[in-house]
Design a protein around this motif. Structure first.
Motif, short mmCIF file in Angstrom:
data_model
loop_
_atom_site.label_atom_id
_atom_site.label_comp_id
_atom_site.label_asym_id
_atom_site.label_seq_id
_atom_site.Cartn_x
_atom_site.Cartn_y
_atom_site.Cartn_z
N PHE A 178 0.81 -1.22 0.00
CA PHE A 178 0.00 0.00 0.00
C PHE A 178 0.84 1.27 0.00
O PHE A 178 0.31 2.36 -0.17
CB PHE A 178 -0.91 0.03 1.23
N ASP A 179 2.14 1.16 0.23
CA ASP A 179 2.97 2.36 0.38
C ASP A 179 3.01 3.17 -0.92
O ASP A 179 3.29 2.64 -2.00
CB ASP A 179 4.39 1.97 0.77
N ASN A 180 2.72 4.45 -0.81
CA ASN A 180 2.76 5.37 -1.95
C ASN A 180 1.92 4.89 -3.14
O ASN A 180 2.26 5.11 -4.30
CB ASN A 180 4.22 5.57 -2.42
N ARG A 181 0.84 4.23 -2.84
CA ARG A 181 0.02 3.63 -3.89
C ARG A 181 -1.45 3.97 -3.63
O ARG A 181 -1.95 3.73 -2.55
CB ARG A 181 0.23 2.12 -3.86
N PRO A 182 -2.15 4.51 -4.61
CA PRO A 182 -3.57 4.82 -4.39
C PRO A 182 -4.40 3.54 -4.30
O PRO A 182 -4.02 2.51 -4.85
CB PRO A 182 -3.95 5.63 -5.63
N TYR A 183 -5.49 3.65 -3.60
CA TYR A 183 -6.42 2.51 -3.53
C TYR A 183 -7.12 2.38 -4.88
O TYR A 183 -7.83 3.29 -5.31
CB TYR A 183 -7.45 2.74 -2.41
N ASP A 184 -6.91 1.27 -5.57
CA ASP A 184 -7.39 1.17 -6.94
C ASP A 184 -8.07 -0.17 -7.23
O ASP A 184 -8.03 -0.68 -8.33
CB ASP A 184 -6.22 1.36 -7.92
N SER A 185 -8.67 -0.77 -6.22
CA SER A 185 -9.24 -2.09 -6.39
C SER A 185 -10.58 -2.17 -5.67
O SER A 185 -10.86 -1.38 -4.79
CB SER A 185 -8.28 -3.14 -5.84
N GLN A 186 -11.38 -3.16 -6.05
CA GLN A 186 -12.63 -3.40 -5.31
C GLN A 186 -12.39 -4.25 -4.07
O GLN A 186 -13.32 -4.54 -3.34
CB GLN A 186 -13.65 -4.12 -6.21
N ARG A 187 -11.15 -4.65 -3.82
CA ARG A 187 -10.90 -5.51 -2.67
C ARG A 187 -11.05 -4.74 -1.36
O ARG A 187 -10.69 -3.58 -1.27
CB ARG A 187 -9.50 -6.13 -2.78
N LEU A 188 -11.55 -5.45 -0.35
CA LEU A 188 -11.81 -4.84 0.95
C LEU A 188 -11.02 -5.50 2.08
O LEU A 188 -10.85 -4.89 3.14
CB LEU A 188 -13.31 -4.95 1.26
N LEU A 189 -10.58 -6.73 1.88
CA LEU A 189 -9.79 -7.47 2.87
C LEU A 189 -8.45 -7.83 2.22
O LEU A 189 -8.40 -8.20 1.05
CB LEU A 189 -10.51 -8.74 3.32
N PHE A 190 -7.37 -7.76 3.01
CA PHE A 190 -6.03 -7.93 2.45
C PHE A 190 -5.23 -8.89 3.34
O PHE A 190 -5.07 -8.66 4.54
CB PHE A 190 -5.33 -6.57 2.35
N PHE A 191 -4.72 -9.96 2.73
CA PHE A 191 -4.11 -11.04 3.49
C PHE A 191 -2.60 -11.14 3.24
O PHE A 191 -2.09 -10.68 2.22
CB PHE A 191 -4.75 -12.38 3.09
N THR A 192 -1.92 -11.80 4.18
CA THR A 192 -0.54 -12.25 4.01
C THR A 192 -0.48 -13.70 4.47
O THR A 192 -1.46 -14.24 5.01
CB THR A 192 0.42 -11.42 4.87
N LYS A 193 0.66 -14.33 4.29
CA LYS A 193 0.84 -15.70 4.76
C LYS A 193 0.58 -15.79 6.26
O LYS A 193 -0.13 -16.68 6.74
CB LYS A 193 2.26 -16.18 4.44
N LYS A 194 1.14 -14.85 7.02
CA LYS A 194 0.96 -14.88 8.48
C LYS A 194 -0.50 -14.72 8.87
O LYS A 194 -1.02 -15.47 9.72
CB LYS A 194 1.80 -13.78 9.13
N SER A 195 -1.20 -13.78 8.25
CA SER A 195 -2.60 -13.57 8.62
C SER A 195 -3.46 -14.78 8.24
O SER A 195 -4.40 -15.13 8.95
CB SER A 195 -3.14 -12.29 7.98
N LEU A 196 -3.13 -15.45 7.12
CA LEU A 196 -3.89 -16.64 6.72
C LEU A 196 -3.68 -17.78 7.70
O LEU A 196 -4.60 -18.55 7.99
CB LEU A 196 -3.49 -17.06 5.31
N GLU A 197 -2.47 -17.91 8.22
CA GLU A 197 -2.21 -18.95 9.23
C GLU A 197 -3.04 -18.69 10.50
O GLU A 197 -3.58 -19.62 11.10
CB GLU A 197 -0.72 -18.99 9.56
N ILE A 198 -3.16 -17.42 10.88
CA ILE A 198 -3.97 -17.06 12.05
C ILE A 198 -5.45 -17.31 11.78
O ILE A 198 -6.19 -17.84 12.63
CB ILE A 198 -3.71 -15.59 12.43
N VAL A 199 -5.91 -16.95 10.58
CA VAL A 199 -7.30 -17.17 10.20
C VAL A 199 -7.63 -18.66 10.20
O VAL A 199 -8.69 -19.08 10.69
CB VAL A 199 -7.58 -16.55 8.81
N ALA A 200 -6.75 -19.49 9.66
CA ALA A 200 -6.98 -20.93 9.62
C ALA A 200 -7.16 -21.49 11.03
O ALA A 200 -8.05 -22.31 11.29
CB ALA A 200 -5.82 -21.63 8.91
N LYS A 201 -6.30 -21.05 11.93
CA LYS A 201 -6.39 -21.51 13.32
C LYS A 201 -7.71 -21.06 13.96
O LYS A 201 -8.38 -21.82 14.66
CB LYS A 201 -5.20 -20.97 14.11
N LYS A 202 -8.10 -19.82 13.69
CA LYS A 202 -9.34 -19.27 14.26
C LYS A 202 -10.56 -20.08 13.83
O LYS A 202 -11.48 -20.31 14.63
CB LYS A 202 -9.50 -17.81 13.82
N PHE A 203 -10.58 -20.54 12.57
CA PHE A 203 -11.75 -21.24 12.06
C PHE A 203 -11.56 -22.76 12.03
O PHE A 203 -12.33 -23.47 11.40
CB PHE A 203 -12.11 -20.72 10.67
#
Length: 214
Positions: A178-203
């Motif tokens: 996101f650094d120095n980059r305008p918001y230019d997508s319809q996406r609302l949620l943004f993931f990384t490997k670490k966040s996906l590992e946490i999400v998998a554990k949560k669910f």
């Protein structure tokens, strides 16, 4: 008009990012039903009557999906496949060509796609809450990051048969994305490997394979 003015917030601890304020549900429903996949509109530069478009399921990308899935999963044991946000249903379509016993189900409200999904033998549940089937495999490609929250994964858990699998793809979005980059997508949620590992554990999901491509 549909997404208003958004900011993106990033959690340094779990690396999950999200847009805020989220668009209103009726705006999102209208946008994805009537606008998002209109012919000749990016990213869907297409004419649904074009013969080349009808062969698009044989693209290199889709064949790579096919290779990836058939290496990881035993498709002789898969009977019901559900594609959430299926678009034209290309992945299920090519899987059924190879494994003809598979029954195809989806959730897709886009006006442009419904006719194609019918021709490809999909049963379309427009309301996830009214699904009365259980599935061996759930697919969701570039869809989860268009939602307003991740609670659909709780519903996926209910819809899976014992030992069922989910195959999904989202954009990899570390903070520098996101650094120095305008918001230019319809996406609302943004993931990384670490966040996906946490999400998998949560669910309550076990990760079989988590990898990058391109």
């Amino acid at each position: 008009k549909y997404f208003k003015s958004l900011k993106i917030y990033h959690c340094e601890e779990c690396e999950f990012s999200f847009a805020d304020p989220m668009p209103e549900k009726h705006n999102l429903d209208y946008y994805y039903k009537n606008i998002y996949r209109l012919p000749n509109r990016p990213p869907y530069w297409r004419d649904n009557n074009d013969e080349n478009f009808k062969k698009n399921h044989l693209s290199d990308k889709n064949l790579n999906y096919l290779l990836y899935l058939t290496i990881l999963l035993d498709f002789t044991k898969i009977e019901n496949l559900y594609d959430f946000g299926s678009g034209d249903g290309e992945i299920g379509f090519i899987l059924k060509k190879k494994f003809s016993k598979i029954k195809l189900f989806c959730t897709e409200n886009d006006t442009q796609c419904k006719k194609i999904l019918g021709e490809r033998d999909y049963t379309n549940f427009e309301n996830v809450e009214k699904i009365n089937e259980r599935f061996d495999l759930i697919i969701s490609l570039q869809t989860l990051d268009h939602l307003t929250d991740i609670n659909i994964l709780s519903k996926f858990y209910q819809l899976l048969k014992p030992k069922g699998s989910i195959f999904f793809e989202v954009c990899n979005c570390p903070k520098y994305y996101f650094d120095n980059r305008p918001y230019d997508s319809q996406r609302l949620l943004f993931f990384t490997k670490k966040s996906l590992e946490i999400v998998a554990k949560k669910f309550n999901f076990e990760i079989i394979n988590l990898s990058y491509s391109s």
